[in-house]
Design a protein around this motif. Structure first.
Motif, short mmCIF file in Angstrom:
data_model
loop_
_atom_site.label_atom_id
_atom_site.label_comp_id
_atom_site.label_asym_id
_atom_site.label_seq_id
_atom_site.Cartn_x
_atom_site.Cartn_y
_atom_site.Cartn_z
N UNK A 109 0.89 -1.07 -0.04
CA UNK A 109 0.02 -0.01 0.09
C UNK A 109 0.72 1.16 0.01
N UNK A 110 2.02 1.38 0.75
CA UNK A 110 2.89 2.50 0.75
C UNK A 110 3.44 2.63 -0.55
N UNK A 111 3.92 1.60 -1.26
CA UNK A 111 4.43 1.58 -2.59
C UNK A 111 3.45 2.50 -3.57
N UNK A 112 2.19 1.84 -3.39
CA UNK A 112 1.01 2.72 -4.23
C UNK A 112 1.01 4.17 -3.97
N UNK A 113 0.83 4.33 -2.73
CA UNK A 113 0.87 5.72 -2.29
C UNK A 113 2.01 6.77 -2.72
N UNK A 114 3.18 6.27 -2.57
CA UNK A 114 4.39 7.01 -2.98
C UNK A 114 4.11 7.33 -4.35
N UNK A 119 2.81 11.48 -8.51
CA UNK A 119 2.02 11.84 -9.87
C UNK A 119 1.04 12.99 -9.53
N UNK A 120 0.40 12.75 -8.43
CA UNK A 120 -0.45 13.78 -8.06
C UNK A 120 0.05 15.02 -7.51
N UNK A 121 1.15 15.33 -6.90
CA UNK A 121 1.99 16.51 -6.58
C UNK A 121 3.10 16.51 -7.23
N UNK A 122 3.29 17.05 -8.59
CA UNK A 122 4.48 16.98 -9.27
C UNK A 122 5.73 18.01 -8.60
N UNK A 123 5.10 18.97 -7.65
CA UNK A 123 6.13 19.79 -7.16
C UNK A 123 6.83 18.85 -5.90
N UNK A 124 6.27 17.83 -5.46
CA UNK A 124 6.76 17.08 -4.31
C UNK A 124 8.17 16.45 -4.94
N UNK A 125 9.08 16.68 -4.01
CA UNK A 125 10.55 16.32 -4.28
C UNK A 125 10.96 15.08 -3.27
N UNK A 167 13.06 7.65 14.43
CA UNK A 167 13.86 7.68 12.98
C UNK A 167 13.21 8.41 12.12
N UNK A 168 14.02 9.22 11.30
CA UNK A 168 13.17 9.73 10.14
C UNK A 168 13.72 9.17 8.71
N UNK A 169 12.93 8.84 7.91
CA UNK A 169 12.93 8.17 6.80
C UNK A 169 12.60 9.20 5.48
N UNK A 170 13.27 8.84 4.41
CA UNK A 170 12.81 9.85 3.18
C UNK A 170 13.16 9.01 2.08
N UNK A 171 12.09 9.49 1.05
CA UNK A 171 12.26 8.70 -0.30
C UNK A 171 11.95 9.89 -1.34
N UNK A 172 12.96 10.15 -2.29
CA UNK A 172 12.94 11.22 -3.22
C UNK A 172 12.20 10.69 -4.47
N UNK A 173 11.68 11.82 -5.21
CA UNK A 173 11.07 11.78 -6.59
C UNK A 173 12.02 11.36 -7.50
N UNK A 174 13.23 11.80 -7.43
CA UNK A 174 14.31 11.57 -8.29
C UNK A 174 14.85 9.91 -8.04
#
Length: 174
Positions: A109-114, A119-125, A167-174
């Motif tokens: 579900x998380x993969x789908x949401x990411x 896609x829905x928020x193209x400005x999100x990096x 813990x802080x986790x992050x994933x980038x659009x690029x």
């Protein structure tokens, strides 16, 4: 619009906005101490509190989705976009009913949401998630979904009267 993801053993999971008719299903996980222990909210003890949570925190949320199995909510995903200088990032949150833990549902579900968020928020990096340091199950979900553990934030929040490290986790659009 519902998004579908096939799962071998359990049928299909879907993501959709919450509705008031979801209350009974939502109660199954928002009233469970095992779930609430790993979230920022405490387990709801009354139906009235759960109705308020459903209306004010899930239905009214700008981007909240029910994780559904056979059309019934078994969890939640939320995304909160930052504002002003943080408008290019957002924070992800999620919870899943205890009986569905360890089956890969939250990860998928998380993969789908990411994918949907980028896609829905193209400005999100970037998308962040903060996880209480002892919640290894959720850390595993994030890592399997492609998030990177970026650091420890000490004394970040309060859970049941105690300050907790996250813990802080992050994933980038690029």
């Amino acid at each position: 619009m519902e998004k579908y993801l096939p799962l071998n053993r359990e049928g299909c999971i879907t993501l959709r906005p919450f509705e008031l008719t979801d209350l009974s299903d939502v109660m199954a996980w928002v009233a469970d101490d095992r779930v609430a222990q790993r979230c920022w909210w405490d387990a709801f003890q009354s139906r009235e509190d759960a109705v308020s949570f459903l209306k004010c925190s899930l239905i009214a949320h700008p981007w909240a989705r029910a994780i559904c199995l056979s059309g019934r909510p078994i969890g939640q995903m939320t995304f909160e976009q930052g504002s002003d200088i943080e408008r290019y990032r957002g924070e992800m949150g999620y919870a899943l009913a205890y009986k569905h833990w360890g089956k890969g549902i939250a990860t998928e579900a998380l993969k789908m949401v990411v994918s949907a968020i980028f896609c829905e928020f193209p400005e999100i990096q970037r998308i962040d998630a903060v996880i209480i340091d002892w919640n290894v199950g959720s850390q595993s979900v994030l890592e399997k979904a492609g998030f990177v553990k970026e650091g420890l934030l000490r004394k970040y929040g309060v859970k049941k009267g105690e300050t907790v490290d996250v813990f802080v986790y992050g994933i980038l659009a690029s």
